[in-house]
Motif scaffolding. Structure first.
Motif: not given
Lengths: 368, 355
Positions: A289-302
């Motif tokens: 999840v973190a990897l796909l979200g680019g370790a950003t807050a909103l990215g992780t959310l999505f």
């Protein structure tokens, strides 16, 4: 030539094309695999969506599935920003569950206070377990990946031992007693909204944590130091940041997110903690999840949302299209593969092609 | 001056969010549009066949525990029962595998929402989930294997495992050459305790001096742990090992096969189904627990409108537990003795302890 440059650049830009392209390719690969396996991928993906969004109940349960994914994702992302790979989320989650279950079962407290204390102790357990990894890394030179993987199992068996000796349900033998109702964090209005799905205040807390994550990173000195360490540990040290302390604090906070995930599972979903022989998959999924979200807050959310849809919807594929559960894992793995591969392509490009076109690359850097 | 930092912080936060949104929005809009496109396509393709069945067919669903459908044990046995039921009656049958405890309730609800007339939960671990779903759906009917659930729309099916285990205990007691036999259990739950108690009692009945070595692995889905447990029992001198550990028991077979290749005379007693296929040369016998018959029979009864809530215990006399028809490695005199005990248990002359 410029156009060609731009085309290539679109592949290597760290923007959103990478995760987006990976998702599309992942689904495509999943479809091809299903087609080879003799399943109709269209029926299967339709069933997946039907299962994830088909009724309020299903949406609610999907969001319930998303809650721990989001928190473990934030946990991994947080450490990642400081240049650490927290692969110990599974263990920290177990410790969080254990803390919450112990307080929930053994400590009599008035409603609300009880829930808050149980949550807090769960978070603390997870955080301390995380900081143990940080300590080993900072002052004993143990690689955090190795320490965390081993501590995952220590946490699991330790929790099993404690459940067995302190809070075992004598009738069931395989799980703890139910936590007191005063410690539950069920949100009746949410459940009612979603036809009795097991959605609790934990979900709202997890959403709040997205903001907390961002705030910690970007609006506190700690976050600034942490990102500085992540960007270049030596430079940060030269600038006067104490790396050792920083590593422990980072792992403490990272573990806190995972601990919260574990506490919510006990207080919001099950009401008890089971003696289990394997880790729930949330811990390792958090890395994805973190990897796909680019370790950003909103990215992780999505990305947590996407993984929850895939993971919960998988049962729908199984039900309507007879696709085995494993295939949905293959789709998830394919997505990750493409995320990782794009990083590889990018680094290759910058090293080889980039060297030849140093001029154009510099202009790109200047532009961004 | 005093108010400033606060305002600053607020505007900063706003700026941050706006900045993030700007960075993210473009890509996410695209992502959203494309995923919608894909899923609409998917939905078009899938239209007809998903929810096609009419109200006329009788539908039975079953939810496995985390052991999965190919556990060589009771999930598999239950599914065989449902397939037989499907052949006999033409009713629609379907299973859902659970990958974690969290899936039990949504999986059960999936069947409820699709109008299944009978829903099976397989295994002790699903008791809480069945109770929960059954209470919320008083009009649906449920069956559960190995657990007692007290609800007006649940039929709980238990087995007298102790009676079947007694018989294989007799076999083990008669045939051990070292005077030691082993038992590998999954978790220490009441069901498995019944196996252990019956096995020990049967063995003591024919060979009071023999010793039983007991090893609980704590899990039902870990063949590697089963293998390690069997290894330690064989090392301690046991020559026959009985397992009641689901998939974990697969490891007992592989350990025995390895030892047999090295010339050791070791045996395994299988469980739930005739497990000869896992190692024909080392399988002394198996204790059958006819989950398949139970699932088939009760599904048929419910189809005929005869649902009975409450607890049903399937004993040796009911054919719920038994030994396989043919046992090539067991001499006739031992089989005769087994038959005598079988009659005594069936007639009620002999009561087998259950814990």
């Amino acid at each position: 030539m410029r156009l060609w440059d731009r085309f290539l650049h679109s592949f290597i830009s760290p923007g959103l094309w990478v995760p987006f392209g990976s998702i599309v390719l992942g689904f495509l690969v999943g479809a091809i695999i299903m087609a080879f396996g003799g399943f109709n991928p269209f029926v299967a993906y339709a069933a997946l969506m039907q299962k994830a969004f088909g009724s309020p109940y299903n949406i609610g349960e999907m969001l319930r599935e998303m809650t721990p994914l989001l928190l473990t994702g934030l946990s991994v992302a947080f450490a990642f920003r400081a240049g650490l790979l927290n692969i110990g989320t599974a263990g920290q989650m177990v410790m969080g569950s254990l803390g919450a279950a112990l307080v929930g079962v053994l400590v009599p407290l008035p409603p609300i206070v009880h829930a808050i204390v149980a949550l807090f102790v769960g978070v603390l357990f997870g955080a301390l377990w995380g900081s143990l990894v940080g300590y080993l890394k900072a002052y004993r030179g143990v690689n955090e990946v190795i320490a965390a993987i081993m501590l995952n199992w220590v946490a699991l068996y330790f929790a099993n031992y404690v459940i067995r000796t302190a809070i075992l349900d004598p009738q069931q033998k395989q799980r703890s007693l139910y936590v007191a109702s005063s410690a539950r964090i069920n949100a009746d209005f949410l459940s009612a909204l979603f036809q009795n799905a097991r959605l609790s205040y934990g979900f709202l807390l997890a959403l709040l944590m997205v903001y907390v994550f961002w705030f910690l990173l970007y609006r506190t000195r700690l976050g600034f130091e942490l990102r500085a360490v992540g960007a270049g540990a030596e430079a940060a040290q030269y600038a006067g940041i104490r790396i050792g302390r920083q590593v422990i604090v980072t792992m403490f906070l990272s573990g806190a997110f995972s601990g919260l995930a574990g506490a919510i599972e006990v207080l919001g979903v099950y009401g008890y903690m089971t003696i289990s022989t394997v880790h729930a998959s949330y811990g390792f999924d958090g890395i994805a999840v973190a990897l796909l979200g680019g370790a950003t807050a909103l990215g992780t959310l999505f990305s947590a949302f996407l993984f929850a849809v895939l993971s919960y919807g998988a049962a729908g594929m199984q039900f309507a299209a007879d696709v085995p559960l494993e295939v949905s894992r293959v789709v998830m793995a394919a997505i990750l593969f493409f995320v990782a591969a794009s990083a590889l392509v990018r680094s290759l490009y910058t090293v080889t092609l980039g060297r030849m076109r140093r001029g154009s690359l510099e202009s790109e850097v200047n532009r961004s | 001056m005093l108010g400033d930092p606060c305002i600053n912080r607020k505007t900063n936060f706003k700026k941050g969010v706006v900045h993030l949104m700007k960075r993210l929005s473009k890509g996410f809009v695209l992502t959203a549009v494309f995923s919608m496109l894909i899923f609409t396509l998917a939905a078009c393709g899938g239209g007809g066949s998903t929810g096609s069945s009419t109200g006329e067919t009788f539908k039975v669903g079953m939810v496995t525990d985390i052991g999965g459908i190919n556990d060589n044990s009771f999930n598999q046995s239950a599914w065989e029962g449902l397939q037989k039921f499907n052949k006999e009656t033409g009713a629609e049958v379907k299973y859902l595998e659970s990958k974690s405890d969290a899936d039990y309730i949504p999986n059960l609800n999936q069947f409820v929402q699709n109008g299944y007339q009978l829903i099976w939960g397989i295994g002790y671990m699903m008791g809480d989930a069945i109770k929960d779903v059954a209470t919320n759906n008083p009009n649906a009917h449920f069956g559960i294997i190995d657990a007692e659930v007290d609800a007006p729309n649940v039929e709980s099916v238990l087995f007298a495992e102790n009676e079947g285990a007694f018989l294989v205990g007799v076999v083990a007691g008669k045939m051990t050459k070292t005077g030691k036999v082993g038992f590998v259990g999954g978790a220490e739950i009441p069901v498995i305790k019944r196996f252990e108690a019956g096995f020990v009692a049967g063995m003591k009945a024919v060979n009071p001096n023999a010793q039983v070595l007991i090893n609980y692995t704590g899990s039902f889905n870990k063949p590697d742990e089963g293998k390690a447990a069997a290894a330690s029992l064989y090392d301690q001198g046991a020559d026959i090992v009985f397992h009641a550990a689901g998939q974990t028991g697969d490891g007992v077979f592989s350990e025995a096969k390895e030892r047999r290749k090295q010339g050791q005379e070791v045996w395994v007693i299988g469980v739930d189904r005739d497990q000869r296929d896992l190692g024909p040369e080392v399988t002394l016998t198996s204790m059958l627990k006819r989950v398949d018959i139970a699932v088939d029979t009760i599904s048929t009864q419910v189809k005929d409108g005869k649902f009975e809530a409450g607890v049903k215990v399937l004993t040796l006399a009911d054919g719920g537990v038994d030994l396989p028809e043919d046992n090539p490695y067991i001499p006739d005199d031992v089989l005769k003795e087994v038959d005598q005990y079988k009659q005594k248990i069936k007639s009620g002359e002999l009561k087998v302890p259950s814990e």
